[in-house]
Design a protein around this motif. Structure first.
Motif, short mmCIF file in Angstrom:
data_model
loop_
_atom_site.label_atom_id
_atom_site.label_comp_id
_atom_site.label_asym_id
_atom_site.label_seq_id
_atom_site.Cartn_x
_atom_site.Cartn_y
_atom_site.Cartn_z
N ALA A 89 46.79 43.41 46.16
CA ALA A 89 46.62 44.58 47.02
C ALA A 89 47.46 44.45 48.28
O ALA A 89 47.67 43.37 48.79
CB ALA A 89 45.15 44.75 47.39
N TRP B 229 49.14 49.79 48.58
CA TRP B 229 48.05 50.14 47.67
C TRP B 229 47.04 51.03 48.38
O TRP B 229 46.59 52.04 47.84
CB TRP B 229 47.37 48.87 47.17
CG TRP B 229 46.18 49.13 46.29
CD1 TRP B 229 46.18 49.33 44.94
CD2 TRP B 229 44.81 49.26 46.69
NE1 TRP B 229 44.91 49.55 44.48
CE2 TRP B 229 44.04 49.52 45.54
CE3 TRP B 229 44.16 49.16 47.92
CZ2 TRP B 229 42.66 49.69 45.58
CZ3 TRP B 229 42.77 49.34 47.97
CH2 TRP B 229 42.03 49.60 46.80
N GLU C 16 46.10 54.95 47.37
CA GLU C 16 44.77 55.41 46.96
C GLU C 16 44.19 56.45 47.91
O GLU C 16 43.40 57.29 47.51
CB GLU C 16 43.83 54.21 46.82
CG GLU C 16 44.10 53.41 45.56
CD GLU C 16 44.10 54.29 44.32
OE1 GLU C 16 43.02 54.70 43.87
OE2 GLU C 16 45.20 54.61 43.81
N MET D 162 44.60 51.17 38.95
CA MET D 162 44.98 50.72 40.29
C MET D 162 44.11 49.56 40.77
O MET D 162 44.39 48.96 41.81
CB MET D 162 44.90 51.88 41.29
CG MET D 162 45.96 52.95 41.08
SD MET D 162 47.66 52.35 41.23
CE MET D 162 47.73 51.93 42.98
N TRP E 95 48.93 47.22 38.52
CA TRP E 95 49.16 48.50 39.18
C TRP E 95 50.58 48.66 39.68
O TRP E 95 51.06 49.77 39.91
CB TRP E 95 48.17 48.70 40.32
CG TRP E 95 48.35 47.80 41.51
CD1 TRP E 95 47.81 46.56 41.69
CD2 TRP E 95 49.11 48.07 42.70
NE1 TRP E 95 48.17 46.04 42.90
CE2 TRP E 95 48.97 46.94 43.54
CE3 TRP E 95 49.89 49.15 43.13
CZ2 TRP E 95 49.59 46.87 44.79
CZ3 TRP E 95 50.49 49.07 44.38
CH2 TRP E 95 50.35 47.95 45.19
N THR E 96 51.30 47.53 39.87
CA THR E 96 52.67 47.61 40.38
C THR E 96 53.70 47.81 39.29
O THR E 96 54.87 48.02 39.57
CB THR E 96 53.02 46.34 41.16
OG1 THR E 96 52.87 45.20 40.29
CG2 THR E 96 52.11 46.16 42.36
#
Length: 214
Positions: free
Chosen positions: A53, A57, A61, A107, A112-113
């Motif tokens: 994170a 991030w 979000e 996520m 998530w990346t």
């Protein structure tokens, strides 16, 4: 319009899927309540969820996750009033909501990346932009075509984020959302205020949305 109203009233499915604002407003508010303390926990170094994170991030979000859900809930409710078309309800609404939920889930993972983030999170806003564009186009509601364009721009910003253009996409998305709020708020707030004043027999000095607003 009368036929549309009758079909809306004839809906017999789960109440939560009877209007766009129901699942999206509820879930987005829950996600915001969960994400804020989670982010503080990660930011202070006391936790490592989601793995990897970062500030990006958190920005993603807030804009594409939380606000993306809020925008979807509002527009899915408002667009039928603008176009006179039936709202998205039932199974189509459920599938759209599940795509948003899938984005929030991916996520929260270490991937998530990468491409899983793009495929899992990029689907919702892309499909939603298509839904908005379709409703505006079929309803010939050209006045709200800029709204469809801005939702499409938000979807492109999300895709750019997952392709590695993170800071620029976050900044551009914030600008797109601010413009969307100004456009819609600049129309409905004066309109609601004027209606309230007229019901009480008061004179108004309301100026319709014009080139200066644009």
């Amino acid at each position: 319009m009368a036929g549309s109203a009758r079909q809306m009233r004839s809906y017999r499915g789960p109440a939560v899927l009877s209007a766009g604002f129901r699942p999206f407003f509820l879930a987005a508010s829950i996600w915001a309540a969960v994400m804020a303390p989670l982010w503080v926990w990660v930011y202070t170094g006391k936790g490592r969820i989601p793995p990897g994170a970062s500030l990006m991030w958190h920005g993603h979000e807030m804009l594409f996750g939380y606000l993306g859900g809020v925008i979807a809930g509002f527009l899915l409710t408002a667009i039928p009033n603008w176009t006179g078309r039936l709202p998205v309800t039932g199974t189509p609404l459920l599938l759209l909501f599940l795509s948003w939920l899938a984005g929030r889930a991916v996520m929260m993972t270490p991937w998530w990346t990468g491409w899983p983030g793009l495929l899992g999170d990029g689907l919702f806003l892309t499909v939603f932009a298509g839904v908005v564009g379709r409703e505006v186009w079929i309803g010939k509601n050209w006045r709200n075509l800029p709204v469809a364009v801005m939702v499409g721009a938000l979807a492109l910003c999300n895709i750019a984020f997952h392709l590695g253009v993170r800071e620029a996409s976050i900044r551009l998305a914030a600008g797109v959302i601010t413009t969307l709020i100004c456009l819609i708020g600049g129309r409905i707030i004066p309109s609601f205020t004027t209606n309230w004043l007229k019901k009480r027999g008061m004179e108004t000095c309301y100026t319709p949305f014009n080139r200066l607003d644009l």
